[in-house]
Scaffold this motif. Structure first.
Motif, PDB file in Angstrom:
ATOM      1  N   ILE A   1       0.698  -1.241   0.055  1.00 64.65           N
ATOM      2  CA  ILE A   1      -0.044  -0.064  -0.029  1.00 64.65           C
ATOM      3  C   ILE A   1       0.967   1.284  -0.072  1.00 64.65           C
ATOM      4  O   ILE A   1       0.529   2.146  -0.794  1.00 64.65           O
ATOM      5  CB  ILE A   1      -0.963  -0.006   1.143  1.00 64.65           C
ATOM      6  CG1 ILE A   1      -2.029  -1.192   1.069  1.00 64.65           C
ATOM      7  CG2 ILE A   1      -1.679   1.120   1.313  1.00 64.65           C
ATOM      8  CD1 ILE A   1      -2.795  -1.437   2.164  1.00 64.65           C
ATOM      9  N   ALA A   2       1.894   1.293   0.766  1.00 56.45           N
ATOM     10  CA  ALA A   2       2.958   2.433   0.913  1.00 56.45           C
ATOM     11  C   ALA A   2       3.525   2.620  -0.583  1.00 56.45           C
ATOM     12  O   ALA A   2       3.612   3.758  -0.866  1.00 56.45           O
ATOM     13  CB  ALA A   2       3.939   2.114   1.724  1.00 56.45           C
ATOM     14  N   GLU A   3       3.955   1.719  -1.268  1.00 54.77           N
ATOM     15  CA  GLU A   3       4.430   1.768  -2.603  1.00 54.77           C
ATOM     16  C   GLU A   3       3.369   2.344  -3.690  1.00 54.77           C
ATOM     17  O   GLU A   3       3.708   3.115  -4.491  1.00 54.77           O
ATOM     18  CB  GLU A   3       4.982   0.404  -3.046  1.00 54.77           C
ATOM     19  CG  GLU A   3       6.312  -0.002  -2.332  1.00 54.77           C
ATOM     20  CD  GLU A   3       6.730  -1.288  -2.962  1.00 54.77           C
ATOM     21  OE1 GLU A   3       6.322  -1.742  -4.169  1.00 54.77           O
ATOM     22  OE2 GLU A   3       7.789  -1.767  -2.290  1.00 54.77           O
ATOM     23  N   ASP A   4       2.224   1.961  -3.480  1.00 54.97           N
ATOM     24  CA  ASP A   4       1.041   2.212  -4.287  1.00 54.97           C
ATOM     25  C   ASP A   4       0.820   3.824  -3.864  1.00 54.97           C
ATOM     26  O   ASP A   4       0.678   4.608  -4.808  1.00 54.97           O
ATOM     27  CB  ASP A   4      -0.427   1.687  -3.934  1.00 54.97           C
ATOM     28  CG  ASP A   4      -0.280   0.213  -4.482  1.00 54.97           C
ATOM     29  OD1 ASP A   4       0.641  -0.076  -5.253  1.00 54.97           O
ATOM     30  OD2 ASP A   4      -1.063  -0.686  -3.988  1.00 54.97           O
ATOM     31  N   ILE A   5       0.819   4.188  -2.614  1.00 55.11           N
ATOM     32  CA  ILE A   5       0.627   5.692  -2.628  1.00 55.11           C
ATOM     33  C   ILE A   5       1.880   6.584  -3.048  1.00 55.11           C
ATOM     34  O   ILE A   5       1.500   7.663  -3.612  1.00 55.11           O
ATOM     35  CB  ILE A   5       0.582   5.795  -0.842  1.00 55.11           C
ATOM     36  CG1 ILE A   5      -0.756   5.186  -0.294  1.00 55.11           C
ATOM     37  CG2 ILE A   5       0.693   7.518  -0.670  1.00 55.11           C
ATOM     38  CD1 ILE A   5      -0.752   4.949   1.036  1.00 55.11           C
TER      39      ILE A   5
ATOM     40  N   GLN B   1       0.991  11.605 -10.046  1.00 52.24           N
ATOM     41  CA  GLN B   1       0.039  12.802  -9.917  1.00 52.24           C
ATOM     42  C   GLN B   1       1.132  14.283 -10.212  1.00 52.24           C
ATOM     43  O   GLN B   1       0.601  14.948 -11.045  1.00 52.24           O
ATOM     44  CB  GLN B   1      -0.298  12.932  -8.707  1.00 52.24           C
ATOM     45  CG  GLN B   1      -1.434  14.249  -8.554  1.00 52.24           C
ATOM     46  CD  GLN B   1      -2.029  14.104  -7.074  1.00 52.24           C
ATOM     47  OE1 GLN B   1      -1.680  13.566  -6.089  1.00 52.24           O
ATOM     48  NE2 GLN B   1      -3.038  15.066  -6.894  1.00 52.24           N
ATOM     49  N   LEU B   2       2.402  14.013  -9.727  1.00 47.63           N
ATOM     50  CA  LEU B   2       2.940  15.150 -10.137  1.00 47.63           C
ATOM     51  C   LEU B   2       3.521  15.161 -11.506  1.00 47.63           C
ATOM     52  O   LEU B   2       3.368  16.197 -12.101  1.00 47.63           O
ATOM     53  CB  LEU B   2       4.361  14.842  -9.058  1.00 47.63           C
ATOM     54  CG  LEU B   2       4.655  15.218  -7.704  1.00 47.63           C
ATOM     55  CD1 LEU B   2       5.596  14.709  -7.160  1.00 47.63           C
ATOM     56  CD2 LEU B   2       4.070  16.726  -7.653  1.00 47.63           C
ATOM     57  N   TRP B   3       3.831  13.952 -12.027  1.00 48.63           N
ATOM     58  CA  TRP B   3       4.120  13.916 -13.439  1.00 48.63           C
ATOM     59  C   TRP B   3       2.966  14.533 -14.219  1.00 48.63           C
ATOM     60  O   TRP B   3       3.138  15.096 -15.248  1.00 48.63           O
ATOM     61  CB  TRP B   3       4.379  12.652 -14.009  1.00 48.63           C
ATOM     62  CG  TRP B   3       4.653  12.411 -15.557  1.00 48.63           C
ATOM     63  CD1 TRP B   3       5.878  13.127 -16.134  1.00 48.63           C
ATOM     64  CD2 TRP B   3       3.889  11.661 -16.370  1.00 48.63           C
ATOM     65  NE1 TRP B   3       6.027  12.396 -17.334  1.00 48.63           N
ATOM     66  CE2 TRP B   3       4.622  11.621 -17.469  1.00 48.63           C
ATOM     67  CE3 TRP B   3       2.667  11.001 -16.235  1.00 48.63           C
ATOM     68  CZ2 TRP B   3       4.086  11.110 -18.706  1.00 48.63           C
ATOM     69  CZ3 TRP B   3       2.518  10.313 -17.432  1.00 48.63           C
ATOM     70  CH2 TRP B   3       2.738  10.268 -18.486  1.00 48.63           C
ATOM     71  N   GLU B   4       1.631  13.952 -14.185  1.00 51.20           N
ATOM     72  CA  GLU B   4       0.674  14.186 -14.748  1.00 51.20           C
ATOM     73  C   GLU B   4       0.181  15.847 -14.741  1.00 51.20           C
ATOM     74  O   GLU B   4      -0.190  16.359 -15.828  1.00 51.20           O
ATOM     75  CB  GLU B   4      -0.944  13.342 -14.385  1.00 51.20           C
ATOM     76  CG  GLU B   4      -0.839  12.129 -14.936  1.00 51.20           C
ATOM     77  CD  GLU B   4      -1.915  11.330 -14.260  1.00 51.20           C
ATOM     78  OE1 GLU B   4      -2.015  10.261 -14.912  1.00 51.20           O
ATOM     79  OE2 GLU B   4      -2.749  11.760 -13.154  1.00 51.20           O
ATOM     80  N   ASN B   5       0.352  16.379 -13.432  1.00 51.25           N
ATOM     81  CA  ASN B   5      -0.121  17.723 -13.487  1.00 51.25           C
ATOM     82  C   ASN B   5       1.226  18.725 -13.655  1.00 51.25           C
ATOM     83  O   ASN B   5       1.062  19.886 -13.532  1.00 51.25           O
ATOM     84  CB  ASN B   5      -0.531  18.017 -12.177  1.00 51.25           C
ATOM     85  CG  ASN B   5      -1.596  17.212 -11.945  1.00 51.25           C
ATOM     86  OD1 ASN B   5      -2.619  17.240 -12.620  1.00 51.25           O
ATOM     87  ND2 ASN B   5      -1.963  16.914 -10.650  1.00 51.25           N
ATOM     88  N   ASP B   6       2.187  18.199 -14.265  1.00 52.41           N
ATOM     89  CA  ASP B   6       3.522  18.779 -14.255  1.00 52.41           C
ATOM     90  C   ASP B   6       3.957  20.018 -13.259  1.00 52.41           C
ATOM     91  O   ASP B   6       4.116  20.989 -13.641  1.00 52.41           O
ATOM     92  CB  ASP B   6       3.445  19.560 -15.816  1.00 52.41           C
ATOM     93  CG  ASP B   6       4.748  19.939 -16.269  1.00 52.41           C
ATOM     94  OD1 ASP B   6       5.592  19.258 -15.955  1.00 52.41           O
ATOM     95  OD2 ASP B   6       4.833  20.928 -17.074  1.00 52.41           O
ATOM     96  N   LYS B   7       3.928  19.374 -12.073  1.00 52.69           N
ATOM     97  CA  LYS B   7       4.199  20.461 -10.953  1.00 52.69           C
ATOM     98  C   LYS B   7       5.537  20.362 -10.370  1.00 52.69           C
ATOM     99  O   LYS B   7       5.866  21.022  -9.316  1.00 52.69           O
ATOM    100  CB  LYS B   7       3.287  20.038  -9.873  1.00 52.69           C
ATOM    101  CG  LYS B   7       1.654  20.183  -9.904  1.00 52.69           C
ATOM    102  CD  LYS B   7       1.027  20.501  -8.834  1.00 52.69           C
ATOM    103  CE  LYS B   7      -0.464  20.803  -8.871  1.00 52.69           C
ATOM    104  NZ  LYS B   7      -0.804  21.533  -8.229  1.00 52.69           N
ATOM    105  N   VAL B   8       6.376  19.515 -11.114  1.00 50.09           N
ATOM    106  CA  VAL B   8       7.589  19.481 -10.553  1.00 50.09           C
ATOM    107  C   VAL B   8       8.417  20.918 -10.758  1.00 50.09           C
ATOM    108  O   VAL B   8       9.135  21.246  -9.459  1.00 50.09           O
ATOM    109  CB  VAL B   8       8.494  18.258 -11.274  1.00 50.09           C
ATOM    110  CG1 VAL B   8       9.951  18.383 -11.018  1.00 50.09           C
ATOM    111  CG2 VAL B   8       7.962  16.918 -11.256  1.00 50.09           C
TER     112      VAL B   8
END
Length: 170
Positions: A27-31, A38-45
């Motif tokens: 579960i930790a790995e999934d999180i 999410q960071l990649w999809e939203n390009d928030k880096v």
């Protein structure tokens, strides 16, 4: 810093951190994977000023969200998860400290980390660590010196002064 660089540097420590909160490696790995997706999809880096602090907080909140969803199976007191970056020493308890300790310890070199955790987490003496590791006591002292210096630096850099006091590594 690119998403690839962040992933390579922080994935494993964040998984260890999340595991301490949700008590399940998968579960930790999934999180953590979900967070990076999410960071990649939203390009928030590119907008993250302090990536380590951001990733720690985001992982903690994603773990809390997961635990909230599990309330049908078991009630979880979400208030028990304090905001690690802003708590006072008196507000921190062992439940708060251990995941952070493991997160920051994971940044130490392997042998240094092993010696540090055997001393601080397992409570072994330098002599016991030396016997277990098959090295001299002087080597253990040197490794602990390196570990404490690095941990002090990491904790001060990330504004976790309360941990310095509680871990007695100042």
């Amino acid at each position: 810093m690119s998403i690839k660089d962040l992933f390579q540097e922080y994935y494993s420590p964040l998984c260890n951190y999340a595991t301490k909160i949700v008590n399940n490696n998968d579960i930790a790995e999934d999180i953590v994977q979900g967070l990076f997706i999410q960071l990649w999809e939203n390009d928030k880096v590119t907008t993250i000023d302090k990536p380590e602090r951001f990733l720690l907080r985001s992982t903690k909140f994603k773990c809390i969200d997961y635990l909230r969803k599990q309330t049908t199976q078991k009630e979880v007191a979400v208030d028990s998860f304090s905001d690690f970056g802003t708590v006072e020493t008196a507000d921190m308890d062992e439940q708060d400290i251990e995941p952070l300790l493991l997160f920051f310890a994971s940044k130490l070199p392997l042998k240094t980390r092993e010696v540090f955790l055997l001393s601080r987490k397992s409570g072994l003496t330098y002599r016991e660590i030396a016997e277990e590791q098959g090295v001299s006591i002087k080597t253990v002292e040197n490794q602990m010196g390196k570990a404490l210096k690095e941990m002090r630096s990491l904790l001060k850099t990330h504004d976790f002064f309360a941990l310095l006091v509680l871990l007695k590594i100042f």
